[in-house]
Design a protein around this motif. Structure first.
Motif, PDB file in Angstrom:
ATOM      1  N   UNK A   1     -12.795  -7.872 -21.607  1.00 25.25           N
ATOM      2  CA  UNK A   1     -12.816  -6.829 -20.585  1.00 25.25           C
ATOM      3  C   UNK A   1     -11.544  -6.867 -19.741  1.00 25.25           C
ATOM      4  N   UNK A   2     -10.460  -7.353 -20.345  1.00 23.70           N
ATOM      5  CA  UNK A   2      -9.229  -7.572 -19.578  1.00 23.70           C
ATOM      6  C   UNK A   2      -8.732  -6.310 -18.888  1.00 23.70           C
ATOM      7  N   UNK A   3      -8.652  -5.230 -19.640  1.00 16.33           N
ATOM      8  CA  UNK A   3      -8.001  -4.021 -19.129  1.00 16.33           C
ATOM      9  C   UNK A   3      -9.013  -2.922 -18.834  1.00 16.33           C
ATOM     10  N   UNK A   4     -10.290  -3.298 -18.684  1.00 15.48           N
ATOM     11  CA  UNK A   4     -11.320  -2.288 -18.442  1.00 15.48           C
ATOM     12  C   UNK A   4     -11.105  -1.579 -17.117  1.00 15.48           C
ATOM     13  N   UNK A   5     -10.569  -2.304 -16.114  1.00 16.54           N
ATOM     14  CA  UNK A   5     -10.353  -1.688 -14.800  1.00 16.54           C
ATOM     15  C   UNK A   5      -9.347  -0.549 -14.875  1.00 16.54           C
ATOM     16  N   UNK A   6      -8.428  -0.616 -15.849  1.00 16.87           N
ATOM     17  CA  UNK A   6      -7.444   0.449 -16.004  1.00 16.87           C
ATOM     18  C   UNK A   6      -8.084   1.741 -16.485  1.00 16.87           C
ATOM     19  N   UNK A   7      -9.185   1.619 -17.239  1.00 16.66           N
ATOM     20  CA  UNK A   7      -9.812   2.781 -17.860  1.00 16.66           C
ATOM     21  C   UNK A   7     -10.978   3.331 -17.051  1.00 16.66           C
ATOM     22  N   UNK A   8     -11.404   2.599 -15.999  1.00 19.28           N
ATOM     23  CA  UNK A   8     -12.552   3.054 -15.224  1.00 19.28           C
ATOM     24  C   UNK A   8     -12.269   4.411 -14.582  1.00 19.28           C
ATOM     25  N   UNK A   9     -11.011   4.625 -14.187  1.00 25.15           N
ATOM     26  CA  UNK A   9     -10.650   5.883 -13.544  1.00 25.15           C
ATOM     27  C   UNK A   9     -10.916   7.098 -14.406  1.00 25.15           C
ATOM     28  N   UNK A  10     -10.870   6.932 -15.729  1.00 25.75           N
ATOM     29  CA  UNK A  10     -11.139   8.050 -16.639  1.00 25.75           C
ATOM     30  C   UNK A  10     -12.557   8.560 -16.438  1.00 25.75           C
ATOM     31  N   UNK A  11     -13.486   7.647 -16.105  1.00 26.52           N
ATOM     32  CA  UNK A  11     -14.882   8.034 -15.923  1.00 26.52           C
ATOM     33  C   UNK A  11     -15.179   8.504 -14.494  1.00 26.52           C
ATOM     34  N   UNK A  12     -14.369   8.050 -13.513  1.00 32.23           N
ATOM     35  CA  UNK A  12     -14.662   8.335 -12.113  1.00 32.23           C
ATOM     36  C   UNK A  12     -13.908   9.544 -11.571  1.00 32.23           C
ATOM     37  N   UNK A  13     -12.591   9.620 -11.837  1.00 32.53           N
ATOM     38  CA  UNK A  13     -11.758  10.647 -11.212  1.00 32.53           C
ATOM     39  C   UNK A  13     -12.122  12.080 -11.650  1.00 32.53           C
ATOM     40  N   UNK A  14     -12.373  12.352 -12.952  1.00 29.43           N
ATOM     41  CA  UNK A  14     -12.635  13.752 -13.342  1.00 29.43           C
ATOM     42  C   UNK A  14     -13.884  14.357 -12.722  1.00 29.43           C
ATOM     43  N   UNK A  15     -14.761  13.553 -12.107  1.00 30.08           N
ATOM     44  CA  UNK A  15     -15.994  14.088 -11.537  1.00 30.08           C
ATOM     45  C   UNK A  15     -15.714  15.134 -10.464  1.00 30.08           C
ATOM     46  N   UNK A  16     -14.629  14.964  -9.715  1.00 29.81           N
ATOM     47  CA  UNK A  16     -14.385  15.882  -8.601  1.00 29.81           C
ATOM     48  C   UNK A  16     -13.995  17.271  -9.082  1.00 29.81           C
ATOM     49  N   UNK A  17     -13.631  17.398 -10.367  1.00 27.25           N
ATOM     50  CA  UNK A  17     -13.272  18.716 -10.884  1.00 27.25           C
ATOM     51  C   UNK A  17     -14.500  19.536 -11.263  1.00 27.25           C
ATOM     52  N   UNK A  18     -15.665  18.898 -11.294  1.00 25.00           N
ATOM     53  CA  UNK A  18     -16.868  19.574 -11.765  1.00 25.00           C
ATOM     54  C   UNK A  18     -17.848  19.888 -10.642  1.00 25.00           C
ATOM     55  N   UNK A  19     -17.590  19.386  -9.448  1.00 28.23           N
ATOM     56  CA  UNK A  19     -18.501  19.597  -8.337  1.00 28.23           C
ATOM     57  C   UNK A  19     -17.844  20.459  -7.265  1.00 28.23           C
ATOM     58  N   UNK A  20     -18.678  20.918  -6.307  1.00 21.75           N
ATOM     59  CA  UNK A  20     -18.157  21.652  -5.154  1.00 21.75           C
ATOM     60  C   UNK A  20     -17.205  20.723  -4.405  1.00 21.75           C
ATOM     61  N   UNK A  21     -16.039  21.211  -3.978  1.00 24.84           N
ATOM     62  CA  UNK A  21     -15.059  20.326  -3.330  1.00 24.84           C
ATOM     63  C   UNK A  21     -15.651  19.555  -2.154  1.00 24.84           C
ATOM     64  N   UNK A  22     -15.476  18.249  -2.198  1.00 30.08           N
ATOM     65  CA  UNK A  22     -15.946  17.378  -1.125  1.00 30.08           C
ATOM     66  C   UNK A  22     -14.761  16.985  -0.248  1.00 30.08           C
ATOM     67  N   UNK A  23     -15.041  16.222   0.795  1.00 34.50           N
ATOM     68  CA  UNK A  23     -13.957  15.761   1.660  1.00 34.50           C
ATOM     69  C   UNK A  23     -13.012  14.847   0.901  1.00 34.50           C
ATOM     70  N   UNK A  24     -13.591  14.050   0.013  1.00 31.52           N
ATOM     71  CA  UNK A  24     -12.760  13.148  -0.799  1.00 31.52           C
ATOM     72  C   UNK A  24     -11.768  13.933  -1.657  1.00 31.52           C
ATOM     73  N   UNK A  25     -12.259  14.967  -2.334  1.00 28.23           N
ATOM     74  CA  UNK A  25     -11.373  15.752  -3.208  1.00 28.23           C
ATOM     75  C   UNK A  25     -10.357  16.536  -2.395  1.00 28.23           C
TER      76      UNK A  25
END
Length: 225
Positions: free
Chosen positions: A20-44
């Motif tokens: 699991x050495x480089x798993x942290x590098x790939x976590x963003x692929x699962x987390x970041x695109x979520x904001x493109x599919x929901x109503x804009x939040x303060x975070x986005x």
């Protein structure tokens, strides 16, 4: 027990012998695109504002040779480094941006493409860039040598700067954390406060180093046009 203090930076994380050495590098692929599919939040909205500020900054640095979309590669670079720096601040997550194989794989291809583009399309300008304006004729050979060396070591300095800054803060946190079991309750509470301050400093360093890496990459690209 650790055989070496720097072994904390060895990519040796595994679960059931699954690396699991480089798993942290790939976590963003699962987390970041979520904001493109929901109503804009303060975070986005905050993130979009950050991207707009970076776009204006990189556009200014690129100058008149800025093309549409040319700033997005540097915004993406900033986002990748920033995310990996932040992930490394969580416990038991390997800091991929502290490893030279990660930082060099970002810096070396960028520098190589700048050099190939510059020497093919602007050969005369690249030769002229090796001798600063106003240099005495007797110093020209030395200036060419110095400028060539400074140009060649650019990807190394970019990679080492990022990796060393990530290692330094984490190493200090590890050193102080290892002294915790040997302290009394008063010193331990003081140590926790110091660790929290250092962690806040590491958050700032994570942002600054991502910004410095992307800004320098932009400046290097503007020099070959």
């Amino acid at each position: 027990m650790m055989t070496n203090l720097f072994s904390t930076f060895d990519p040796s994380t595994n679960i059931l012998n699954l690396s699991l050495n480089w798993l942290s590098t790939l976590i963003g692929i699962f987390m970041i695109p979520m904001m493109y599919w929901f109503i804009p939040s303060r975070y986005s909205m905050i993130w979009i504002n950050i991207i707009n500020i970076l776009h204006k900054e990189f556009k200014t640095l690129l100058g008149p040779y800025n093309y549409k979309g040319s700033t997005f590669i540097f915004i993406s670079l900033f986002s990748l480094i920033l995310f990996n720096n932040f992930m490394g601040l969580f416990p038991y997550i390997y800091t991929s941006s502290s490893h030279l194989s990660m930082t060099l794989s970002l810096a070396l291809p960028l520098w190589m493409t700048y050099m190939i583009f510059g020497w093919i399309n602007n050969t005369q300008y690249m030769f002229a860039h090796l001798v600063p304006q106003g240099t005495p004729p007797i110093l020209m050979p030395f200036m060419v040598m110095i400028e060539s060396i400074s140009n060649i070591i650019r990807p190394g300095t970019l990679a080492i700067r990022l990796a060393a800054n990530m290692i330094a803060g984490h190493l200090l946190l590890t050193l102080l954390g290892n002294t915790g079991p040997l302290m009394n309750s008063f010193l331990l509470s003081l140590l926790i406060m110091v660790q929290m301050l250092l962690l806040t400093l590491e958050f700032a360093v994570s942002i600054i180093q991502a910004y410095v890496f992307s800004i320098l990459s932009t400046l290097y690209s503007s020099e070959v046009i």
